[in-house]
Write a protein that holds these residues in place. Structure first.
Motif, PDB file in Angstrom:
ATOM      1  N   ILE A 132       2.199  12.396 -18.704  1.00 36.77           N
ATOM      2  CA  ILE A 132       3.148  11.616 -17.917  1.00 36.77           C
ATOM      3  C   ILE A 132       3.059  12.021 -16.452  1.00 36.77           C
ATOM      4  N   SER A 133       3.072  13.324 -16.201  1.00 36.50           N
ATOM      5  CA  SER A 133       2.969  13.799 -14.826  1.00 36.50           C
ATOM      6  C   SER A 133       1.645  13.387 -14.201  1.00 36.50           C
ATOM      7  N   ARG A 134       0.576  13.426 -14.987  1.00 39.92           N
ATOM      8  CA  ARG A 134      -0.730  13.011 -14.458  1.00 39.92           C
ATOM      9  C   ARG A 134      -0.740  11.527 -14.109  1.00 39.92           C
ATOM     10  N   GLU A 135      -0.073  10.714 -14.914  1.00 34.88           N
ATOM     11  CA  GLU A 135      -0.026   9.274 -14.642  1.00 34.88           C
ATOM     12  C   GLU A 135       0.729   8.984 -13.351  1.00 34.88           C
ATOM     13  N   ILE A 136       1.835   9.696 -13.149  1.00 37.71           N
ATOM     14  CA  ILE A 136       2.617   9.514 -11.918  1.00 37.71           C
ATOM     15  C   ILE A 136       1.788   9.930 -10.715  1.00 37.71           C
ATOM     16  N   ARG A 137       1.147  11.079 -10.815  1.00 34.57           N
ATOM     17  CA  ARG A 137       0.314  11.577  -9.726  1.00 34.57           C
ATOM     18  C   ARG A 137      -0.857  10.634  -9.454  1.00 34.57           C
ATOM     19  N   ALA A 138      -1.435  10.069 -10.516  1.00 27.84           N
ATOM     20  CA  ALA A 138      -2.576   9.174 -10.352  1.00 27.84           C
ATOM     21  C   ALA A 138      -2.199   7.924  -9.568  1.00 27.84           C
ATOM     22  N   ARG A 139      -0.975   7.452  -9.738  1.00 26.94           N
ATOM     23  CA  ARG A 139      -0.538   6.284  -8.979  1.00 26.94           C
ATOM     24  C   ARG A 139      -0.511   6.589  -7.489  1.00 26.94           C
ATOM     25  N   LEU A 140      -0.002   7.752  -7.138  1.00 22.72           N
ATOM     26  CA  LEU A 140       0.012   8.139  -5.725  1.00 22.72           C
ATOM     27  C   LEU A 140      -1.407   8.331  -5.210  1.00 22.72           C
ATOM     28  N   ASP A 141      -2.229   9.014  -5.990  1.00 24.83           N
ATOM     29  CA  ASP A 141      -3.605   9.267  -5.565  1.00 24.83           C
ATOM     30  C   ASP A 141      -4.351   7.958  -5.329  1.00 24.83           C
ATOM     31  N   SER A 142      -4.132   6.995  -6.213  1.00 23.03           N
ATOM     32  CA  SER A 142      -4.819   5.717  -6.084  1.00 23.03           C
ATOM     33  C   SER A 142      -4.401   4.993  -4.812  1.00 23.03           C
ATOM     34  N   THR A 146      -7.384   4.385  -2.145  1.00 20.87           N
ATOM     35  CA  THR A 146      -7.901   3.026  -1.994  1.00 20.87           C
ATOM     36  C   THR A 146      -7.394   2.327  -0.746  1.00 20.87           C
ATOM     37  N   GLY A 147      -6.209   2.698  -0.275  1.00 20.31           N
ATOM     38  CA  GLY A 147      -5.627   2.011   0.861  1.00 20.31           C
ATOM     39  C   GLY A 147      -5.041   0.659   0.510  1.00 20.31           C
ATOM     40  N   VAL A 148      -5.083   0.283  -0.773  1.00 24.90           N
ATOM     41  CA  VAL A 148      -4.488  -0.978  -1.221  1.00 24.90           C
ATOM     42  C   VAL A 148      -2.973  -0.823  -1.249  1.00 24.90           C
ATOM     43  N   PRO A 149      -2.217  -1.768  -0.672  1.00 24.12           N
ATOM     44  CA  PRO A 149      -0.760  -1.659  -0.691  1.00 24.12           C
ATOM     45  C   PRO A 149      -0.237  -1.481  -2.110  1.00 24.12           C
ATOM     46  N   PRO A 150       0.519  -0.428  -2.359  1.00 22.91           N
ATOM     47  CA  PRO A 150       1.003  -0.168  -3.721  1.00 22.91           C
ATOM     48  C   PRO A 150       2.177  -1.080  -4.077  1.00 22.91           C
ATOM     49  N   ASP A 151       2.513  -1.083  -5.357  1.00 23.27           N
ATOM     50  CA  ASP A 151       3.699  -1.816  -5.798  1.00 23.27           C
ATOM     51  C   ASP A 151       4.940  -1.140  -5.215  1.00 23.27           C
ATOM     52  N   ARG A 153       7.574   0.204  -6.423  1.00 19.14           N
ATOM     53  CA  ARG A 153       8.014   1.449  -7.060  1.00 19.14           C
ATOM     54  C   ARG A 153       7.164   2.628  -6.594  1.00 19.14           C
ATOM     55  N   THR A 154       5.861   2.442  -6.567  1.00 23.47           N
ATOM     56  CA  THR A 154       4.980   3.520  -6.127  1.00 23.47           C
ATOM     57  C   THR A 154       5.153   3.800  -4.642  1.00 23.47           C
ATOM     58  N   ALA A 155       5.329   2.733  -3.854  1.00 22.47           N
ATOM     59  CA  ALA A 155       5.546   2.914  -2.413  1.00 22.47           C
ATOM     60  C   ALA A 155       6.818   3.709  -2.160  1.00 22.47           C
ATOM     61  N   ALA A 156       7.887   3.391  -2.897  1.00 20.31           N
ATOM     62  CA  ALA A 156       9.145   4.116  -2.733  1.00 20.31           C
ATOM     63  C   ALA A 156       8.997   5.566  -3.167  1.00 20.31           C
ATOM     64  N   LEU A 157       8.268   5.806  -4.255  1.00 17.76           N
ATOM     65  CA  LEU A 157       8.050   7.179  -4.719  1.00 17.76           C
ATOM     66  C   LEU A 157       7.294   7.974  -3.664  1.00 17.76           C
ATOM     67  N   ALA A 158       6.276   7.351  -3.052  1.00 20.31           N
ATOM     68  CA  ALA A 158       5.519   8.019  -1.992  1.00 20.31           C
ATOM     69  C   ALA A 158       6.413   8.335  -0.804  1.00 20.31           C
ATOM     70  N   SER A 178      -5.434  14.986   5.328  1.00 22.80           N
ATOM     71  CA  SER A 178      -5.566  13.528   5.433  1.00 22.80           C
ATOM     72  C   SER A 178      -4.764  12.816   4.346  1.00 22.80           C
ATOM     73  N   SER A 179      -4.715  13.407   3.159  1.00 22.15           N
ATOM     74  CA  SER A 179      -3.921  12.811   2.076  1.00 22.15           C
ATOM     75  C   SER A 179      -2.439  12.853   2.414  1.00 22.15           C
ATOM     76  N   ARG A 180      -1.987  13.954   3.019  1.00 22.04           N
ATOM     77  CA  ARG A 180      -0.579  14.032   3.413  1.00 22.04           C
ATOM     78  C   ARG A 180      -0.260  12.982   4.461  1.00 22.04           C
ATOM     79  N   SER A 181      -1.197  12.748   5.366  1.00 22.12           N
ATOM     80  CA  SER A 181      -0.987  11.740   6.400  1.00 22.12           C
ATOM     81  C   SER A 181      -0.895  10.344   5.784  1.00 22.12           C
ATOM     82  N   ARG A 182      -1.772  10.063   4.825  1.00 26.90           N
ATOM     83  CA  ARG A 182      -1.728   8.741   4.184  1.00 26.90           C
ATOM     84  C   ARG A 182      -0.486   8.591   3.308  1.00 26.90           C
ATOM     85  N   LEU A 183      -0.042   9.695   2.705  1.00 31.87           N
ATOM     86  CA  LEU A 183       1.204   9.651   1.935  1.00 31.87           C
ATOM     87  C   LEU A 183       2.363   9.245   2.833  1.00 31.87           C
ATOM     88  N   ARG A 184       2.409   9.816   4.023  1.00 29.73           N
ATOM     89  CA  ARG A 184       3.446   9.464   4.989  1.00 29.73           C
ATOM     90  C   ARG A 184       3.365   7.986   5.369  1.00 29.73           C
TER      91      ARG A 184
END
Length: 251
Positions: A132-142, A146-151, A153-158, A178-184
């Protein structure tokens, strides 16, 4: 709202759990993030909506989730839209423990009792279903990779993960910069998540501004010298009764 889907507060808490130590990263700001995640979840359920930098109840019907419904009822009792920064900065004693206990009942984490300094009782929480934790993390990683606008729910979680400071926990070191910057940057993909995330950061910065009309987006400005009125919400919730698990969460 059915219980087949994990709520944002639950997902945020699972992200914050350190699998090695059983403690939560960023415990002080996490309490604020959980309160903010409740707002986003209620918005996704169609129960509340943003009104400028305020939150308005639009459908007071219960969701079926007791913890979310308690927050919804408190918002309804206000009678008028409430500023997100004031709601998130309000006292939330035991909120983190409420969600930890819920995850334990659902079998997603296991409570591990222990002692601090050989005397003080503590409780740590280990994830029992790491998939479950891996699935949640994978959504953020993706979304980051990818730079594709997330859904939404994922955008809010980020946005919430960034707001409470989980970036360095999820993407540590120079290699994670760089990942922290994209998360922001993902904060811009969900208006409600952005509103709440900025409010969480405002409370942490002690910038609970006075109400303003026609101002910049919430969280961008604050009255000079303004202070959050609810400092107790920024740490581990201390319960008044002896032996409470909330006192025992190590951080």
């Amino acid at each position: 709202m059915g219980r087949s889907r994990r709520t944002l507060p639950e997902e945020l808490l699972l992200l914050a759990l350190d699998p090695a130590t059983g403690t939560t990263a960023q415990p002080q700001s996490l309490d604020l993030g959980l309160a903010g995640a409740q707002l986003v979840e209620l918005a996704l359920a169609g129960r509340i909506a943003p009104d400028g930098d305020r939150i308005a109840v639009v459908v007071p019907r219960p969701t079926g989730d007791p913890t979310l419904d308690s927050a919804l009822e408190l918002l309804r009792r206000r009678g008028a839209p409430v500023r997100a920064v004031h709601w998130i900065g309000g006292p939330r004693l035991g909120l983190r423990q409420t969600y930890l206990s819920h995850l334990e009942r659902c079998g997603m984490v296991a409570a591990v009792p222990g002692q601090m300094c050989g005397v003080l009782p503590t409780t740590r929480y280990q994830a029992t279903d790491t998939a479950i934790s891996r699935e949640i993390r994978a959504r953020l990683d993706s979304a980051i990779r990818t730079g594709v606008p997330p859904d939404p729910r994922t955008a809010a979680l980020a946005a919430l993960a960034h707001a409470v400071g989980l970036g360095k926990h999820l993407y540590p070191g120079n290699e994670g910069r760089s990942s922290r910057s994209r998360l922001r940057d993902l904060i811009r993909h969900d208006p409600m998540g952005g509103l709440v995330a900025h409010a969480v950061m405002d409370v942490q910065n002690g910038a609970a501004a006075q109400p303003r009309r026609g101002s910049a987006p919430a969280g961008r400005q604050a009255a000079p010298g303004a202070r959050a009125a609810t400092e107790p919400a920024r740490g581990v919730p201390m319960q008044p009764h002896r032996g409470s698990m909330a006192r025992a969460v190590a951080h």
